[in-house]
Scaffold this active site. Structure first.
Site, PDB file in Angstrom:
ATOM      1  CB  SER A  41     124.245  41.981  -6.012  1.00 52.82           C
ATOM      2  OG  SER A  41     125.171  42.291  -7.031  1.00 52.82           O
ATOM      3  CG  ASP A  54     125.308  45.413  -6.079  1.00 56.50           C
ATOM      4  OD1 ASP A  54     124.286  45.777  -6.696  1.00 56.50           O
ATOM      5  OD2 ASP A  54     126.223  44.772  -6.623  1.00 56.50           O
ATOM      6  CD  GLN A 113     132.143  43.431  -2.570  1.00 55.52           C
ATOM      7  OE1 GLN A 113     132.366  43.081  -1.405  1.00 55.52           O
ATOM      8  NE2 GLN A 113     132.751  42.873  -3.591  1.00 55.52           N
ATOM      9  NE  ARG A 117     126.756  45.190  -9.676  1.00 56.90           N
ATOM     10  CZ  ARG A 117     126.057  44.277 -10.319  1.00 56.90           C
ATOM     11  NH1 ARG A 117     126.578  43.643 -11.355  1.00 56.90           N
ATOM     12  NH2 ARG A 117     124.833  43.960  -9.921  1.00 56.90           N
ATOM     13  CE1 TYR A 167     131.378  45.980 -16.525  1.00 57.98           C
ATOM     14  CE2 TYR A 167     133.655  46.723 -16.391  1.00 57.98           C
ATOM     15  CZ  TYR A 167     132.362  46.702 -15.900  1.00 57.98           C
ATOM     16  OH  TYR A 167     132.072  47.415 -14.759  1.00 57.98           O
TER      17      TYR A 167
END
Length: 375
Positions: free
Chosen positions: A130, A127, A124, A119, A227
């Site tokens: 996603s 991905d 992007q 990521r 995170y």
């Protein structure tokens, strides 16, 4: 260069790995494109759609192909049709499937797992987690609305008022955010929770209310990399008590907590399910990894004291045409990085961070560090 678009042999998988649009783009890169007959039919794409875009439709499409693209990991019966050295790119589901990885290695293919794409900014557009989670979050709300025996929006009529449904989203990743947005569009009163403090602003920007024990520990519960930190047992107990009390009052709960390579965390206990009113609905987006909801069953809608638990896998596949279109673009964007555009030839840079992150097998061996055979 030849690229083959394989038909999925799993009858429960309606998606396809290419679209007429990406066929044209592959042709522009210098690929000859071959598509297996019927590959796109469940996504509303006819063989003639692919032919019109410049592809050959042939039963032996994968024969002698330099690249084979799929949605799901190929079975052993499919691998026998691929030439040794071919690049095979799909959603591989490698965790816990060591035997399947070994089979791909022994077949001599270079297998790439799209879901392991890092990521980072340049990736992007590649991905798949996603792109597919967006649609799964949307579809989860549609499934909930279908299973819920009442209307979602508040309706004021001459015969009385229909109250708005109360929807609670657990987990505010890509799927959770899309679920919030969709439930809001349908007129529901939406709340959401997540262990990452930064998601509060995202939840509120969509018009939903954030639910969490917002003490000092919560405010510092995120690393510099974005995170979540592991919370103390005391905090977990306080958050669980708050969530359990909140769930009692909800009409719909959608859970989205999924950790790659691990069983899904248990968010909803049997006691919580029993505390909900008859007619309430739970939708478990983590059912493919065991589920977040106790009592959820894959491929079924279970019912406990009038409360429905929807455990449908592959929710993105429920909107196959949209899911295929996005997935096809993810694949093209990755494969474009593997091609020398001037020479119109494959030129895989095995030191590229995208390749290193996604390559599972090469030259007869499993090469990804996360899946090395245990001594």
């Amino acid at each position: 260069m030849k690229i083959a678009v394989a038909k999925e042999i799993d009858p429960s998988e309606p998606r396809v790995a290419a679209s007429p649009d990406t066929v044209k783009k592959f042709k522009a890169l210098g690929f000859d494109v071959a598509v297996e007959p019927g590959a796109g039919i469940k996504s509303g794409l006819l063989d003639t759609d692919f032919s019109a875009a410049g592809a050959d439709v042939a039963a032996d499409a994968a024969k002698d192909a330099d690249v084979v693209i799929k949605v799901k990991r190929p079975e052993a019966s499919e691998l026998g049709q691929y030439r040794r050295g071919a690049l095979v790119i799909a959603i591989m589901d490698p965790y816990g499937n060591d035997a399947a990885l070994k089979t791909m290695a022994e077949a001599g293919v270079a297998a790439f797992a799209m879901e392991l794409m890092p990521r980072i900014t340049r990736a992007q557009v590649m991905d798949v987690l996603s792109s597919q989670a967006n649609l799964a979050g949307y579809r989860a709300v549609i499934e909930a609305a279908e299973a819920f025996g009442r209307a979602f929006p508040m309706m004021m009529t001459a015969a009385g008022t229909v109250p708005a449904a109360k929807v609670f989203i657990m987990g505010v990743g890509v799927a959770g955010l899309q679920a919030i947005a969709t439930a809001r569009r349908l007129g529901a009163i939406v709340t959401a929770t997540d262990v990452r403090p930064a998601t509060k602003e995202q939840v509120e920007s969509l018009g939903a209310k954030f639910l969490a024990v917002e003490d000092e520990e919560f405010r510092n519960a995120q690393t510099a990399g974005g995170y979540a930190k592991e919370m103390s047992k005391e905090y977990q107990a306080k958050q669980a008590a708050l969530t359990a009390e909140h769930i009692k009052k909800q009409d719909v709960v959608i859970t989205t907590a999924l950790i790659p390579g691990r069983p899904a965390p248990r968010l909803i206990t049997a006691e919580m399910v029993k505390s909900m009113r008859p007619g309430s609905v739970l939708v478990d987006l983590a059912i493919e990894r065991g589920g977040n909801v106790e009592g959820a069953r894959s491929g079924e809608t279970a019912e406990v004291d009038g409360v429905k638990i929807v455990g449908l896998p592959n929710l993105a596949g429920k909107v196959a045409a949209s899911a295929s279109g996005l997935y096809a673009r993810n694949l093209f964007s990755f494969i474009e990085t593997l091609v020398d555009k001037k020479a119109k030839a494959l030129a895989v840079n095995w030191d590229d961070e995208l390749v290193k992150a996604t390559a599972l097998t090469r030259d007869g061996a499993v090469i990804h560090p996360n899946f090395q055979p245990k001594a």
